[in-house]
Design an enzyme around this catalytic site. Structure first.
Site, PDB file in Angstrom:
ATOM      1  N   ASP A 166      11.954 -35.328  -0.340  1.00  0.00           N
ATOM      2  CA  ASP A 166      11.555 -34.083   0.315  1.00  0.00           C
ATOM      3  C   ASP A 166      10.253 -33.607  -0.302  1.00  0.00           C
ATOM      4  OD1 ASP A 166      12.153 -31.673   2.043  1.00  0.00           O
ATOM      5  OD2 ASP A 166      12.027 -30.715   0.069  1.00  0.00           O
ATOM      6  N   GLU A 214      10.380 -37.196   5.742  1.00  0.00           N
ATOM      7  CA  GLU A 214      10.356 -36.438   6.986  1.00  0.00           C
ATOM      8  C   GLU A 214       9.002 -36.580   7.646  1.00  0.00           C
ATOM      9  OE1 GLU A 214      11.302 -31.867   8.542  1.00  0.00           O
ATOM     10  OE2 GLU A 214      11.130 -32.327   6.403  1.00  0.00           O
ATOM     11  N   ASP A 245      15.580 -27.666  -1.730  1.00  0.00           N
ATOM     12  CA  ASP A 245      14.897 -28.953  -1.658  1.00  0.00           C
ATOM     13  C   ASP A 245      15.851 -30.122  -1.905  1.00  0.00           C
ATOM     14  OD1 ASP A 245      12.572 -27.537  -1.197  1.00  0.00           O
ATOM     15  OD2 ASP A 245      12.049 -27.444  -3.327  1.00  0.00           O
TER      16      ASP A 245
END
Length: 466
Positions: free
Chosen positions: A247, A331, A422
């Site tokens: 992340d 992502e 996170d």
């Protein structure tokens, strides 16, 4: 709606050849004029090899510096002149001018008395500048980039590209992987600092010489080499590939699914006072003076230091992640959308946020992960950007409400679990990424390995290719 009668008519054939010769100054083809023209083919790399760039710093002597400055200026001039030629040909005559016609126009420019200084620079280097212009137009026609812009002397990067016929390479037998590099129109080899050797016995395919705003010269060497994949990494005691959810953020640059966090270096904030002091000094200097040039170089050197530290940190981080894991899940971030110009209320806060995103260099981190996974036999899974990784509970998969950026911890209303924002996102990314990975791996025939990049938005095409 514009009718077909109102569409501009493209001029071709004998009329186009006449206009190119008489109005645009593009001479006819002289060599092999009886042979039909063929489309230029790009050079293909050898099977089983990867193209890799090695970057070195070198220190030219005064004569080499003078010749390189002429080369940078000539490449910039030829690029701008080729851009004007192609734009005027279409706007005034409705004629398309390609790379071949631009090269013939370059021959006329080199022979003209007013531009005879172009002969002091290698023709192959100038042709590469026109090839870069042709590539820019190709990206524009594919709607993947904007219309090409003119290069400015104090804004554009000083760069020149030398193909195989534009330099001489002699490998040093005493130090394999290093050697003497002599550029076209130069009599002495460059003083290159070989920080690491090139692959032994490999002849460089292409060289790029650049000069950054701090005045440093760099030599980028493109070679084709066989990069051996790293050994596969599996979970201890099983055959499941080792995976990690990554992340990206601003509180911590990288957060892994096991709770490990890599701090954001915040280099711009670290040096912002020094940058502000140097910028004030630059503002007080008279334009065009030598003191203003010295102040500009001091600012450029500080920015170069920031860039060097950032690139080294990202390179070490991405290499460690690729070596320790078989599958890496990230992502799909719309970085350009996140960095839109700040307007209206709260624009000062948004501007600071944009600076932090730029300082984090998310795009460079993702770029390094992509090509290193392709090199070393790893798989990078890119989860869809609309996947609710932050507000979904990694324990019970219940979806919670949207969270403000300032909320760093939250409690699930369904199972009561308390999550670090996170870490929870990284765990959700890992779970979703492994689901996509096994979806693709199960569709592959026996013996085939998953592709180096699996993107959720392109999953149907990946499954069809399997």
């Amino acid at each position: 709606m514009v009718s077909s009668a109102d569409q501009p008519i493209r001029v071709t054939g004998a009329e186009a050849a006449r206009v190119k010769r008489e109005a645009l100054g593009i001479p006819d083809r002289r060599k092999h004029h009886d042979r039909a023209s063929t489309r230029l083919k790009s050079r293909t790399k050898e099977p089983g090899t990867q193209q890799r760039v090695y970057r070195y710093r070198f220190y030219p002597n005064p004569a080499q510096t003078e010749q390189l400055e002429k080369t940078f200026g000539a490449c910039r001039w030829v690029y701008n002149e080729g851009l004007a030629l192609r734009a005027n040909a279409w706007e005034q005559h409705r004629i398309s001018v390609g790379f071949a016609e631009s090269c013939r126009a370059l021959t006329g420019w080199r022979q003209a008395a007013e531009t005879s200084w172009l002969r002091e620079v290698s023709s192959t280097v100038l042709q590469q500048s026109l090839r870069h212009l042709d590539a820019a137009f190709s990206r524009f026609f594919k709607q993947s980039a904007r219309y090409p812009k003119r290069k400015k002397k104090h804004r554009s990067r000083d760069a020149a590209t030398y193909v195989r016929t534009g330099f001489r390479w002699v490998e040093d037998p005493g130090r394999p992987g290093t050697g003497a590099v002599t550029l076209a129109k130069q009599s002495e080899p460059l003083d290159v600092r070989w920080s690491r050797p090139l692959p032994v016995g490999v002849v460089p395919v292409k060289l790029s010489v650049t000069r950054d705003p701090a005045g440093r010269f760099f030599l980028s060497v493109l070679v084709e080499e066989r990069i051996e994949p790293l050994p596969s990494v599996f979970v201890p005691g099983g055959r499941e590939p080792e995976a990690v959810g990554i992340d990206l953020g601003l509180a911590a640059l990288v957060t892994l699914d096991d709770g490990t966090k890599v701090d954001h270096p915040r280099l711009l904030r670290k040096y912002e006072k020094e940058l502000a002091r140097l910028q004030r000094g630059l503002h007080r200097k008279k334009k065009g003076s030598k003191n203003r040039g010295k102040a500009r170089v001091r600012i450029a050197r500080l920015y170069a230091l920031i860039g060097d530290v950032r690139r080294d940190m990202l390179d070490q981080l991405t290499t460690r992640l690729v070596r320790e894991n078989q599958v890496l899940v990230v992502e799909d971030l719309a970085i350009a959308n996140l960095m839109r110009t700040a307007v209206g209320k709260g624009r000062r806060r948004k501007s600071r946020l944009n600076d932090s995103i730029s300082d984090a260099a998310w795009g460079e981190l993702l770029r390094q992960l992509r090509y290193k996974c392709a090199w070393y036999g790893r798989t990078l899974v890119i989860v869809d950007r609309f996947f609710p990784s932050t507000r979904r509970c990694s324990c019970c998969q219940a979806k919670g409400p949207s969270l403000d950026v300032s909320v760093r911890e939250w409690t699930c209303t369904e199972c009561g679990a308390t999550h670090d924002r996170d870490v929870n996102a990284a765990r959700n990314l890992r779970e979703e990424g492994m689901r996509l990975y096994w979806l693709v791996a199960s569709a592959l025939p026996p013996g085939r390995v998953p592709p180096p990049v699996i993107k959720a938005s392109e999953l149907p095409e990946v499954l069809l290719a399997a």
